[in-house]
Structure formats: structure tokens, C-alpha cells
Design an enzyme around this catalytic site. Sequence first.
Site: not given
Ligand code: GDP
Ligand code: IMO
Ligand code: MG
Length: 428
Positions: A16, A41, A224
Site C-alpha cells: 500500500k 508502509h 492492514q
Molecule cells: P504495506 O504495509 O502494504 O505498505 O506493505 P509493506 O511496506 O509492509 O510491505 C511491502 C514490501 O514490499 C515493502 O518492502 C516494499 O518496498 C516492497 N514492495 C512493494 N512493491 C513491490 C514490488 O512490486 N516488488 C518487490 N520486489 N517489492 C515490492
Molecule cells: P500494514 O498496514 C500486516 C497483524 C498482526 C497480528 C494482527 C493483530 O503494514 O499492512 P495488532 O497489533 O493490530 O493488534 O495485531 O494483525 N497486523 C498486520 N499485519 N500488516 C499490517 O499493517 C498489520 N497490522 C497488524 O501481525 O497478526
Molecule cells: Mg506493512
Amino acid sequence: MSVAVVVGMQWGDEGKGKVIDLLAEDADVIARYAGGHNAGHTIVFDGNQHILHLIPSGIFHSGTLCVIGNGVVVDPAALIHEMDLLKKAGVDLDGRLVISDRANIIMPYHSTFDKGRENSSGFEKIGTTGRGIGPSYADKIARAGIRTCDYRDEGRLRKKLKANYEEKSAILKDLYGNELPTYECMFDELMGFRETILKYIGDTHVLLRDQIAQNKKVLCEGAQGTMLDVDHGTYPFVTSSNSISGGACTGLGIPPTQIDRVVGVIKAYTTRVGEGPFPTELHDSDGEKLRKEGHEFGSTTGRPRRCGWFDAVVARYGIHLNGIDAIALTKVDVLDRFDTLRVCTGYKYKGKIYEEMPADLDILGNGEPVYTEFAGWNQSTVGAESFDQLPDNAKRYIDALGKILGVGFLMISTGPGREETIHQGALF
Ligand code: GDP
Ligand code: IMO
Ligand code: MG
């Protein structure tokens, strides 16, 4: 078209942050509507990685206004830490960040409760982030929470903290043998954040209402994912807020009639952090490979993410619950070196095939995924500039996902960086 919601379609971490950062280029306002600093994020540009927990993912676009909505639970220490990191990175926050005066505050006793319950034997372990999210939302719903607007009145803040302190310290001591810091100590700590935070607090509903009236482009940022939604996810293995797109209405005070578009962010495979059922989870070398190639370690806690194949039951459920009308497909490049890919189309449990998301976790936890196989492409997709440039088998796989989802792809992501993206249209 001026108001769009961006929502995670799986168990979080779909990418995201990257997608919102890209879409923020054309937006005026980016507004977070749910969760707290349990979110992580990630945004990658100019060779640097930034992980945001509370501050909206549009903050790196200097012309944007960033809003933390009433639906978010705010830990003042975590917020100030994040603000400091951004300031050090050269990001100007003044006049660009507004925190809802109706947002609930996460207090130190919330994380004590969170960890206490996780470690107690009576409840099932959720695998929370330990950040006090659940207990803070519980206080909000129980009408016992302390809100950011309480910072405006020291007497009221004192009174509310006193009542909470007396209740929580007694329960924590009795139940988990935990000793809280003294009331004065907690009050002083809370007041220590006041000066920094107060000038960012405002009525974000009015601000958003006026921005929308001026036809400004507003991006509502989900945290999430759909399967972690407290009502519609894999309860009790969920977070404590409404992460689905509808949460944008309650979490920001934007009426449903004003939401024009909903973008679903979905990985080309599936991951999950923490406990709970995950039908397509892989415990073999393919799962290990997904984790390694996708760098699947939590952005907030660093925990290894559980990995598995794409789940079409989850995907279809998310399409309908969120009213998705465009998809951002991420992490296609992570599948670059597989001979065979699988997509789950249903769960087989006690001889019956389930194609709708069941409420009963027995079915989800013990059902056998029914798979359709696809040939891999064994070729790099990183940085492909158009759909046509992708290997034929990648096109077939993505087309098949498109049929399952039934909506078009706004973007296809083949790497963490901004430029590693195939754009297929404009949002606004
Ligand atoms: P979010 O919580 O939905 O914002 O996602 P996170 O940032 O927690 O996790 C997504 C991970 O994948 C991060 O390390 C990003 O930099 C990475 N990422 C996002 N899009 C891509 C993609 O298309 N390819 C790869 N290899 N990594 C990506
Ligand atoms: P983003 O926005 C992935 C998961 C935790 C746990 C459950 C409950 O980065 O996608 P909490 O601390 O919210 O009470 O935990 O939800 N969890 C996530 N997993 N991405 C997240 O956020 C999360 N936020 C909470 O790992 O299983
Ligand atoms: Mg995340």
C-alpha cells in the site's frame, strides 16, 4: 472524481505504501483512516527506503496535505519519533500534517495489556504487534478513551487519565502482576508530548469536507488489510479496526456518497504475519523462496512473514466487501524464478468445496486448497515498462488473476522502487 480509497486486499503488507506514494503525485490530500503504528508502509525512492507507521504515505510529495483521521489510534511517542525522522530526512511537516482532534490516544497501559493478554494462557495468541492497538480500540468503544482534543484542557486530561489509571493499574496488577509507573509519571509523560502535538491537532472532518467541496483530490489511505478487518476478517486473528474501504467513512467522517473510487492493493501471492488460518500457506522450499525473493519480513516488527500462493477466494471476497473498481497488483517480480505457480480457487472441507469465505475458522484452517496451476516464466520482470514487455507466461498469469478479480489493473508493480511500475491509467 475526487475521493478515492486505497485498501489492502489480503492480510496486510500488500504494498500500500508504494502504491499510495505513487498515486499521491496527483492528489492534494492523503488521509489515513484506520489502525495505528502497527502498520508499516514502505516507500522506496532515490535509493532510500522509508517506513511510515502513522504518517500518511503521501508525505514525500511536498504539495500534499496529510491527515491522520479520527479512526486512527495515535501513540504520541511513536508519532513524534516518526515526525523527527521525517524532519531529519528533510521533509517539512508544518502546515502539511493535521491530526484529528477526535483520534484516540494509545497510552502506555494499552501495550502492557496487549502483551499481557498475548502471554496469558486463557486467550488464543493472536501474534499482535504488541503496540497496544486492541486495548486502545477497546477503550474507545467502551467510551473510556482519551482523545487528542483532551490535550486542549489539562483538567479534563488529568481527570480522564486518573479514572483510567485507577482501573488499569488494579487490573494489570491483579491479572498479570504488572506494576505501572506512577500516575504522576504517566501524566507528566503525556504532557511532555503536548507542546509538539497540539499545533497539529484540528477538526479533520471539516478540513476534508472543505477540501472535497473545492474539488480537491483526496486519497484515503487504508492500513492492514481486508482479512484483518475486525468484522470481516479471520476473527479473532484480526486487528481491532475496520480496515475495509467502508472504514474510510467512519475513520475520516467522509460520507459514503462522496467516495468515487476504491483501489485494491493485492500481492501476486499471499503473506501473513502473526497467528491465524492461512489456507495457501507453504511450509516447503517454495514458501522459503517467496520469503527470500520478496524480502518478506515485517516492516514494523521484523518478524518473518508466512508466505503462500495467491488465494482467489480471499481476492473475490475483498472485491465485493470493498467495492473495488481498480487493482494495483504488486510483487509480480517475486514470482520470476518459479517453474510452476498455483492459484487457490476454493477450499475442500469434509468433501464439500467452499468458494465463499467462511466465518468458521475450522474450514479455513483445515480445508484443503483447490489449486489451478500456471507455468512460471523464469525471466526477470523487474522494471518492465508496459504489459506487452512482460514474458508471455507472466501475461497469462496476470490475465488469469484479472479474470478472477473482474476489474482492471490500474498498475502492476515489479519492484519496490517508484519507477518499477507499469501504469495502466489514471486514478482521478
Ligand atoms: P504495506 O504495509 O502494504 O505498505 O506493505 P509493506 O511496506 O509492509 O510491505 C511491502 C514490501 O514490499 C515493502 O518492502 C516494499 O518496498 C516492497 N514492495 C512493494 N512493491 C513491490 C514490488 O512490486 N516488488 C518487490 N520486489 N517489492 C515490492
Ligand atoms: P500494514 O498496514 C500486516 C497483524 C498482526 C497480528 C494482527 C493483530 O503494514 O499492512 P495488532 O497489533 O493490530 O493488534 O495485531 O494483525 N497486523 C498486520 N499485519 N500488516 C499490517 O499493517 C498489520 N497490522 C497488524 O501481525 O497478526
Ligand atoms: Mg506493512
